[in-house]
Design an enzyme around this catalytic site. Structure first.
Site, short mmCIF file in Angstrom:
data_model
loop_
_atom_site.label_atom_id
_atom_site.label_comp_id
_atom_site.label_asym_id
_atom_site.label_seq_id
_atom_site.Cartn_x
_atom_site.Cartn_y
_atom_site.Cartn_z
N SER A 31 -32.34 -16.32 -0.53
CA SER A 31 -31.51 -15.53 -1.44
C SER A 31 -32.34 -14.97 -2.58
O SER A 31 -32.04 -13.90 -3.12
CB SER A 31 -30.37 -16.39 -1.99
N GLY B 5 -22.99 -19.88 -10.62
CA GLY B 5 -23.14 -20.68 -9.41
C GLY B 5 -21.81 -20.90 -8.74
O GLY B 5 -21.72 -20.94 -7.51
N ASN C 59 -27.30 -8.47 1.06
CA ASN C 59 -28.31 -8.96 2.00
C ASN C 59 -27.72 -9.36 3.36
O ASN C 59 -28.38 -9.98 4.17
CB ASN C 59 -29.12 -10.10 1.38
N LEU D 19 -25.95 -11.57 4.79
CA LEU D 19 -25.63 -12.90 5.28
C LEU D 19 -24.98 -13.76 4.21
O LEU D 19 -25.45 -13.82 3.07
CB LEU D 19 -26.90 -13.60 5.80
N ARG E 15 4.72 -20.38 -31.22
CA ARG E 15 4.09 -19.22 -30.60
C ARG E 15 4.05 -18.05 -31.60
O ARG E 15 3.09 -17.28 -31.63
CB ARG E 15 4.81 -18.82 -29.31
N GLU F 259 -5.73 -13.00 -15.07
CA GLU F 259 -6.10 -14.11 -15.96
C GLU F 259 -7.52 -14.60 -15.76
O GLU F 259 -8.16 -15.07 -16.71
CB GLU F 259 -5.11 -15.27 -15.79
N ARG G 25 7.95 -22.26 -27.06
CA ARG G 25 8.88 -21.13 -27.16
C ARG G 25 10.02 -21.41 -28.14
O ARG G 25 10.37 -20.52 -28.94
CB ARG G 25 9.44 -20.81 -25.77
#
Length: 626
Positions: free
Chosen positions: A41, A124, A186, A188, A323, A371, A479
């Site tokens: 890679s 990663g 590449n 693969l 909130r 999100e 809420r």
């Protein structure tokens, strides 16, 4: 060919080819020494890395995170050795250090992390890099208004991730012409060929359909890469994607473009491969290329703590939803410091980040219903401390961005996440909108501080504290309106709870937060009329939790403790309290929590049905004291 393009001379092109092959040699040496890793890679990306680091990007070798330097994210993080090799050739890392790749206690880990000065974010876990890069590019174009550019290398396998296309859409919408995505095609994947293999035209058409300037190139042709990157720099009002046709294991006979070499060192083929690659290097000595100097036009920022522009202003006994208080607190932070920025996933009129947007529209970023990208963009905006970023949505919806949050902790990100509409108390919207797992989710994130304010005052102070706390912060907002129980002068600290009600006759400690703290207070009032006194504790932060206060309160009430939470029992307040008190044989902790999936209905009815109301607390207290 782009206007104004000057083809590098043959000497320069050959030097860049030599560097590409040196990157291959370094990558193979390192992975052979480690007996693990992804040399094939790395080989597919070598020419692209050579041109980026030694022809295109502006950066300071001695100060990789200089605020004015170009940004680079290796989204295909398994190719870490080629990134490390680039910094060897740049002169930051000693070549011998590469032979310690993946060794215990060494910073050159299997995938990049910000333990390294030249890495902004950990990669990663695939599919994350472009969202973060989009956040960096947005910051550069709209907040810093600076010249630095952002480059992201993406593998073709990871381009199957939906998060990549969320970022592609975002970058096009905001015309991020300072962003370049390089797709290393590449062919693969890990276990079989990638879906499109080398169908370069389909990659190009997909990117163009999103509004990108897409350039298909031979990813092993140094001059073609130089020309394409110049073209990208000359392109305005849209991002550019280089769709690079490459070959896994390029340069290594008997390995190139063959399956079953993913994640494997070359082993017995190493010596022959190195001989073959070195035979292509004209100048094995120092290459003599230094990166282009940075254009230092980034505005200077204060590093002082950020504070609310004015104290919270909620009358004692009045009712106000946390909130809404979040929006007020965020707006006040924005009033006092331009570093504060906000983003949301098209829920701003419910999370009340809309309050911030109305006051500071130039520092609000709408990320729409995506999100994963929302969290990635926030992380990118927060990189190099360019902003103090707050990202909000319904708390339940952060679950789809959990991998981004998890990687944010590894990235040492200082992003602040705010989740509203928590628990069954939201009522009629039903269980798809109810966050009943979010405390557990966020407590499990390594660097995360979890705030759970119970009134407007504590919520504004939670926002202020989060802005000044390192690591990921999560604020859980409710809420329903809750009663204001704290004065504007009340002092809050991370890891410090509050005793809301107490007497020397208390027989049980009841611990609640948000709506359940209010239920606990009502239960205490009713029980007191019957001659039963309980201590009511507000933890304020669930992680870290105030273990000293909990132990003191448990001792004062004969070891009898009840937790009550608008959350499933696993991983929530009850578990946090049990962790703090678990070493004591003289303490009993009973947990009141939502133990089955709720339906729709009035919030108060649902809370009572699921055993977290004042009535349920009264019953539990009476049963505990006999």
């Amino acid at each position: 060919m782009a206007d104004g393009y000057h083809r590098p001379d043959q000497k320069r092109l050959q030097t860049l080819r030599d560097i590409a092959n040196k990157l291959r040699v370094h990558s193979i040496d390192a992975t052979t020494a480690a007996n693990s890793g992804h040399p094939t890679s790395c080989c597919s990306a070598a020419e692209i890395m050579s041109v980026l680091f030694f022809h295109e990007m502006r950066y300071e070798v001695s100060s990789p995170r200089h605020p004015a330097s170009d940004r680079f994210i290796l989204s295909k993080g398994h190719a870490a050795p080629v990134l490390y090799a680039a910094w060897v050739e740049a002169g930051l890392i000693d070549k011998g250090e590469l032979l310690k790749l993946r060794q215990h206690g060494h910073e050159l880990e299997g995938h990049p992390t910000p333990k390294l000065s030249f890495v902004d974010v950990a990669t990663g876990s695939l599919g994350h890099g472009l969202s973060i890069g989009a956040g960096m590019a947005y910051t550069g174009k709209y907040f810093d208004k600076a010249s630095y550019r952002t480059y992201v290398m993406i593998g073709d396998g990871e381009s199957a991730e939906g998060s990549v296309w969320e970022a592609v859409n975002f970058a096009s919408h905001y015309k991020l012409d300072n962003l370049v995505a390089i797709f290393d095609i590449n062919r693969l994947g890990q276990s079989e060929p990638a879906p499109l293999q080398h169908d370069m035209d389909t990659y190009r058409k997909r990117l163009e359909s999103f509004g990108w300037h897409a350039i298909v190139i031979d990813g092993h042709d140094i001059e073609a890469i130089c020309r394409a990157l110049h073209d990208a720099k000359a392109t305005t009002d849209r991002p550019t994607a280089l769709v690079a046709k490459t070959y896994k294991g390029q340069g290594v006979s008997g390995v190139v473009d063959l399956e079953n070499w993913h994640g494997k060192p070359l082993g017995a083929k190493t010596e022959e491969a190195l001989k073959e690659i070195r035979g292509r290097i004209s100048n094995p000595g120092p290459h003599g290329i230094t990166p282009q100097p940075v254009i230092d036009d980034v505005p200077k920022h204060s590093t002082d703590p950020v504070k609310l522009s004015s104290p919270p202003d909620y009358p004692l006994g009045g009712k106000f939803a946390t909130r809404k208080a979040y929006g007020n607190g965020l707006k006040k932070l924005g009033d006092s410091d331009r570093r504060v920025v906000a983003m949301d996933g098209d829920t701003k009129n419910s999370t009340f980040s809309l309050t911030f947007k109305k006051a500071h529209p130039d520092r609000y970023v709408e990320c729409f219903i995506a999100e994963q990208n929302l969290v990635g963009v926030a992380m990118g905006c927060a990189c190099r401390d360019r902003t103090i970023a707050f990202a909000s949505t319904f708390s339940a919806f952060f679950s789809r961005a959990y991998d981004q949050i998890r990687m944010g902790a590894i990235s040492q990100s200082n992003v602040n996440l705010v989740g509203s509409h928590v628990g069954c108390s939201i009522g009629e919207d039903g269980p798809s909108q109810m966050a009943l797992e979010d405390i557990a989710m966020m407590r499990a994130v390594a660097t995360c501080t979890v705030f759970y304010p119970s009134d407007g005052v504590s919520c504004e102070r939670a926002v202020e504290l989060a802005a000044n706390t390192k690591g990921i912060c999560f604020i859980r907002t409710s809420r329903p309106d809750t009663e204001t129980i704290y004065s504007a002068e009340e002092v809050f600290e991370v890891g410090k709870g509050k005793v809301v009600r107490s007497s020397d006759k208390d027989v049980v400690t009841v611990i609640g937060a948000g709506v359940t703290l209010q239920e606990a207070t009502r239960a205490a009032e009713q029980l007191a009329k019957e001659g039963i006194h309980i201590r009511v504790v507000d933890p304020f932060t669930i992680k870290p939790i105030d273990a000293a206060l909990l132990n003191e309160s448990a001792s004062a009430t004969g070891g009898k403790v009840i937790t009550v939470e608008d959350h499933y029992p696993e991983g929530g307040i009850g578990d946090a309290v049990a962790d703090a008190l678990g070493h004591r044989a003289d303490v009993i902790v009973q947990r009141l929590a939502v133990r089955k999936i709720p339906g729709s209905g009035p919030g108060s009815v649902l809370m009572d049905e699921h055993g977290i109301s004042a009535r349920a607390i009264i019953e539990a207290v009476k049963k505990m004291v006999g």
